[in-house]
Design a protein around this motif. Structure first.
Motif, PDB file in Angstrom:
ATOM      1  N   ASN A   1      -2.096   2.854   3.348  1.00  0.00           N
ATOM      2  CA  ASN A   1      -2.024   3.883   2.310  1.00  0.00           C
ATOM      3  C   ASN A   1      -1.863   5.271   2.910  1.00  0.00           C
ATOM      4  O   ASN A   1      -1.681   6.245   2.180  1.00  0.00           O
ATOM      5  CB  ASN A   1      -3.263   3.834   1.425  1.00  0.00           C
TER       6      ASN A   1
ATOM      7  N   LEU B   1       2.538   3.387  -3.165  1.00  0.00           N
ATOM      8  CA  LEU B   1       1.665   3.943  -4.203  1.00  0.00           C
ATOM      9  C   LEU B   1       2.304   5.078  -4.994  1.00  0.00           C
ATOM     10  O   LEU B   1       1.839   5.399  -6.102  1.00  0.00           O
ATOM     11  CB  LEU B   1       0.344   4.404  -3.593  1.00  0.00           C
TER      12      LEU B   1
ATOM     13  N   ARG C   1      -2.722  -4.159  -0.875  1.00  0.00           N
ATOM     14  CA  ARG C   1      -3.693  -3.530  -1.776  1.00  0.00           C
ATOM     15  C   ARG C   1      -4.691  -4.578  -2.264  1.00  0.00           C
ATOM     16  O   ARG C   1      -4.297  -5.677  -2.694  1.00  0.00           O
ATOM     17  CB  ARG C   1      -2.974  -2.916  -2.976  1.00  0.00           C
TER      18      ARG C   1
ATOM     19  N   GLY D   1      -4.766   5.525  -4.782  1.00  0.00           N
ATOM     20  CA  GLY D   1      -4.542   5.734  -3.355  1.00  0.00           C
ATOM     21  C   GLY D   1      -5.346   4.823  -2.458  1.00  0.00           C
ATOM     22  O   GLY D   1      -5.286   4.949  -1.234  1.00  0.00           O
TER      23      GLY D   1
ATOM     24  N   PRO E   1       0.790  -1.238   0.000  1.00  0.00           N
ATOM     25  CA  PRO E   1       0.000   0.000   0.000  1.00  0.00           C
ATOM     26  C   PRO E   1       0.819   1.284   0.000  1.00  0.00           C
ATOM     27  O   PRO E   1       0.525   2.214  -0.759  1.00  0.00           O
ATOM     28  CB  PRO E   1      -0.843  -0.135   1.274  1.00  0.00           C
TER      29      PRO E   1
ATOM     30  N   ARG F   1     -10.983   1.773   3.031  1.00  0.00           N
ATOM     31  CA  ARG F   1      -9.832   1.643   2.134  1.00  0.00           C
ATOM     32  C   ARG F   1      -9.857   0.293   1.433  1.00  0.00           C
ATOM     33  O   ARG F   1     -10.359  -0.699   1.980  1.00  0.00           O
ATOM     34  CB  ARG F   1      -8.522   1.742   2.928  1.00  0.00           C
TER      35      ARG F   1
ATOM     36  N   VAL G   1      -7.648  -1.798   1.201  1.00  0.00           N
ATOM     37  CA  VAL G   1      -6.476  -2.449   1.793  1.00  0.00           C
ATOM     38  C   VAL G   1      -7.005  -3.570   2.662  1.00  0.00           C
ATOM     39  O   VAL G   1      -7.873  -3.354   3.507  1.00  0.00           O
ATOM     40  CB  VAL G   1      -5.644  -1.462   2.642  1.00  0.00           C
TER      41      VAL G   1
END
Length: 568
Positions: A341, A54, A200, A96, A51, A193, A195
Motif C-alpha cells: 500500500n 487503492l 489486501r 489505505g 494493495p 498494515r 496486507v
C-alpha cells in the motif's frame, strides 16, 4: 414482496458488519442476515485485492458511495469529496490498509465521560488483542494479539527514503518507537498494515468469507435497505430493494452497521432523529433523538510533496506503460510495487506542550501522488500526509429528502476553531522542519507542494482551505452515551438506540470522539466488543496494562484524574 425472519438482521456488510456476522453466527444457534447495498468483493477484482490499486475504487460508482460535503464555510465554500465503500467489506475494501489503534489516551477520554466507564483502554485492549494476529510482535507482548482473524504485517519500509525520513525525525527532536500500536505510540516507526502475502486483507476476507458457508448465515449483496420498520418503538425488521423488487424481512433485532454517514441517514429516514427536522419531509417521528447526525468528526489532511534528486522513489511505478508489467508481477507472484500500500511508515507527535498525547500523525510515502492517483510533476518524489488528529471542530449530517437514494447534507466545519487552525499551522511547520533536516538533504530536490510561496500562518491556512482532502474518517454521528445525555444516541452498555427496542448501532457513528489515527482498527474493536454485549455473554475482563504517558512516571499515574482532564 417477500417475507422472512431472522434473529439478527445486520444492515451493512462493511468493517463492523463483517465482524458481527462472524461472531453472532458462531455456534449455529442464531440466524443472521447481512444486507449489503454494494457488490461482492470478488477474489478476481484487482482494484480491491491489489494493495497498490487503492486509488482506483475511490470515486468509482461501482465501489464508492461518492458522498461530498456541503460547501464548507471555512474552506471558501469548497465541497469535500468523501469516498465510502459500497462493496462487501465496506471501506476496508477500498481504504489505505493502514492499521492504527489510536492512542490509549483516546479510550481514557471515552471512558472519562459519564456512563462510558466500560470503554476505557483497559476494557478495549482485550478486544484489540482478540482480533489481531500481529506477525511482527513478540509472542509475549501483552499489548498485541497473536491468534485473531486479522493478520497484520509490518511495513518493510526498506526504501532508503524511509530510513532518511526516520533519521530526519530524530534530528528534528522526535523519537523512534518499537510499535505505534504497542506500549508507546508517540514516535516514528514502520506501520502495521491490512496486507497479507501481498494482498489486501479486508474485514470481509478476514471475518466473513471464511464463514459464509455456515447454514445460519445469509449474506445478500446489492440489497439497499430503505427503512427500519417499527411497531411502536420496537424495531421489527427492515425494508430493502434488490434486483428491482422491494422486500420486507422481519428480525428479532436490527443492527445498523452502515457507517457514520449511512447509519444516521437511515435512522432519520426511519423516524429516529430530531422530530422537528423529520416533519419537514413528512416522516413520522418514532423517537425524538436530536443527537442523530450531530457531533460529526473527521480528519483532514494535506500532502507535503518534494522532488527527489536520486532515482530511489517509487514514482516511475506510476508510469502508465509500466503498469502491465507491475500487474503481472503481482498476479503471478504477489510481489513488486503492486503488493504494497506504500503507507509503510510514519509517526505520531505532539505539536505543542498543551496536548497530553500526540495530536499529529505522519504518513510517509516514497512517492509523490494524491489519493485520486494524480502524480506530482517530478521524475522522482516523496511526500508526507499530515493533519490534526483530534480537532474540536464539529459538524452535522441531516437528510434533505425522504428519498433514501438522495445523499444527506453534511457539513464538517473544518478549520472552524482556534485549536484546529493553530494545529494546522503547527502541522505544516513541523513537517517542513523534518523534511528539511540534513538526513533528507541527499534526496531533497525542493518542495513541490505547497511550495515556497506559502510561508505565513495565514498563507498556510489559505493553502489548507484550498488543497486539503479528507483522510476518510467520518465518525461520531450517533455517539454512545447515557440516556441522561440529550445528544447521546447509543447506550454504551448494550449498543441499543435510546428510546427503542430491538435496534442497535455498531459502527464508527457510535464513537463519542474520533481517535488519533486511522479509524478502521477502532471500528473493528468496537464491533468485537459489541458482539459480546449483544449476545449478553459477558465482556472480556479488563486488562490494566501500563502504557506510555508523556511527562508522567508510572508512580505518578492516576488514570481517573488524567481521564477527567481529557473530557470535552
Amino acid at each position: 414482496m417477500s417475507n422472512s425472519s431472522y434473529d439478527y438482521v445486520i444492515v451493512g456488510g462493511g468493517s463492523a458488519g463483517s465482524v458481527l456476522a462472524n461472531r453472532l453466527s458462531q455456534g449455529g444457534t442464531r440466524s443472521v442476515l447481512v444486507l449489503e447495498a454494494g457488490r461482492s468483493d470478488f477474489p478476481w477484482d484487482l482494484f480491491i485485492q491489489m494493495p497498490a490499486a487503492l486509488t482506483f475504487p475511490s470515486g468509482n460508482p461501482f465501489y464508492d458511495w461518492r458522498y461530498e460535503s456541503d460547501p464548507e464555510p471555512y474552506m471558501d465554500g469548497r465541497r469535500v469529496a468523501h469516498a465510502r465503500g459500497k462493496v462487501l467489506g465496506g471501506s476496508s475494501s477500498i481504504n489505505g490498509m493502514i492499521f492504527q489503534r489510536g492512542n490509549p489516551m483516546d479510550y481514557e477520554r471515552w471512558g472519562a465521560d459519564a456512563g462510558m466507564e466500560s470503554w476505557d483502554f483497559a476494557h478495549c485492549l482485550p478486544y484489540f488483542r482478540r482480533m489481531e494476529n500481529t506477525l511482527a510482535a513478540d509472542p509475549d507482548d501483552e499489548f498485541r494479539g497473536h491468534d485473531g482473524p486479522l493478520v497484520l504485517e509490518r511495513g518493510p519500509a526498506t526504501n532508503p527514503l524511509f530510513g532518511a525520513f526516520f533519521q530526519a525525525a530524530q534530528q528534528a527532536g522526535f523519537p523512534l518507537t518499537d510499535d505505534v500500536n504497542g506500549y508507546r505510540q508517540e514516535g516514528f516507526a514502520p506501520f502495521d498494515r491490512n496486507v497479507h502475502k501481498g494482498q489486501r486483507l479486508s474485514a470481509s476476507r478476514a471475518y466473513l468469507r471464511p464463514n459464509k458457508s455456515r447454514s445460519n448465515l445469509t449474506v445478500l449483496t446489492r440489497a439497499f435497505v430503505t427503512k427500519v420498520n417499527f411497531s411502536g418503538e420496537t424495531a421489527t425488521g427492515v425494508t430493502y430493494r434488490r434486483n428491482g423488487q422491494t422486500h420486507t424481512v422481519n428480525a428479532g433485532e436490527v443492527i445498523l452497521c452502515g457507517g457514520a454517514i449511512n447509519t444516521p441517514q437511515l435512522l432519520q429516514l426511519s423516524g429516529v432523529g430530531d422530530a422537528q427536522h423529520l416533519r419537514n419531509f413528512g416522516i413520522k417521528s418514532v423517537v425524538n433523538l436530536p443527537g442523530v447526525g450531530e457531533n460529526l468528526q473527521d480528519h483532514l489532511e494535506v500532502y507535503i510533496q518534494h522532488a527527489c534528486t536520486q532515482p530511489v522513489s517509487m514514482q516511475p511505478a506510476l508510469d502508465v506503460w509500466r503498469m502491465p508489467f507491475i500487474g503481472m508481477q503481482w498476479l503471478f507472484g504477489r510481489k513488486g510495487p503492486a503488493a504494497t500500500n506504500h503507507f509503510e511508515g510514519g509517526g505520531f507527535v505532539r505539536s505543542n506542550e498543551d496536548v497530553a498525547y500526540p495530536n499529529l500523525m505522519f504518513h510517509f510515502l516514497p512517492v509523490a501522488v494524491r489519493y485520486d492517483g494524480q502524480k506530482a510533476d517530478a521524475k522522482h518524489g516523496y511526500q508526507v500526509h499530515i493533519g490534526p488528529m483530534y480537532s474540536d471542530a464539529r459538524g452535522s449530517l441531516k437528510i434533505k429528502s425522504s428519498d433514501p437514494t438522495v445523499h444527506p447534507s453534511m457539513v464538517f466545519n473544518y478549520l472552524s476553531t482556534d485549536q484546529d487552525r493553530r494545529e494546522w499551522v503547527e502541522a505544516v511547520r513541523i513537517s517542513r522542519d523534518i523534511l528539511g533536516q540534513s538526513a533528507m538533504a541527499p534526496y531533497n530536490g525542493g518542495e513541490i507542494s505547497p511550495g515556497a510561496r506559502v510561508q505565513t500562518d495565514q498563507e498556510i491556512l489559505d493553502w489548507v482551505a484550498k488543497d486539503a482532502e479528507t483522510a476518510l474518517h467520518p465518525s461520531c454521528t450517533a455517539k454512545m452515551g447515557p440516556a441522561s445525555d440529550p445528544m447521546a444516541v447509543v447506550d454504551p452498555l448494550t449498543m441499543g438506540v435510546h428510546g427503542t427496542k430491538g435496534l442497535r448501532v455498531v459502527d464508527a457513528s457510535a464513537m463519542p470522539y474520533v481517535t488519533n489515527g486511522n479509524i478502521y482498527a477502532p471500528v473493528m474493536m468496537l464491533a468485537e466488543r459489541a458482539s459480546d454485549l449483544i449476545m449478553g455473554k459477558g465482556t472480556l475482563a479488563a486488562q490494566h496494562t501500563e502504557f506510555y504517558r508523556h511527562g508522567i512516571s508510572p508512580l505518578e499515574r492516576d488514570t481517573s484524574a488524567n481521564g477527567q482532564a481529557l473530557k470535552g
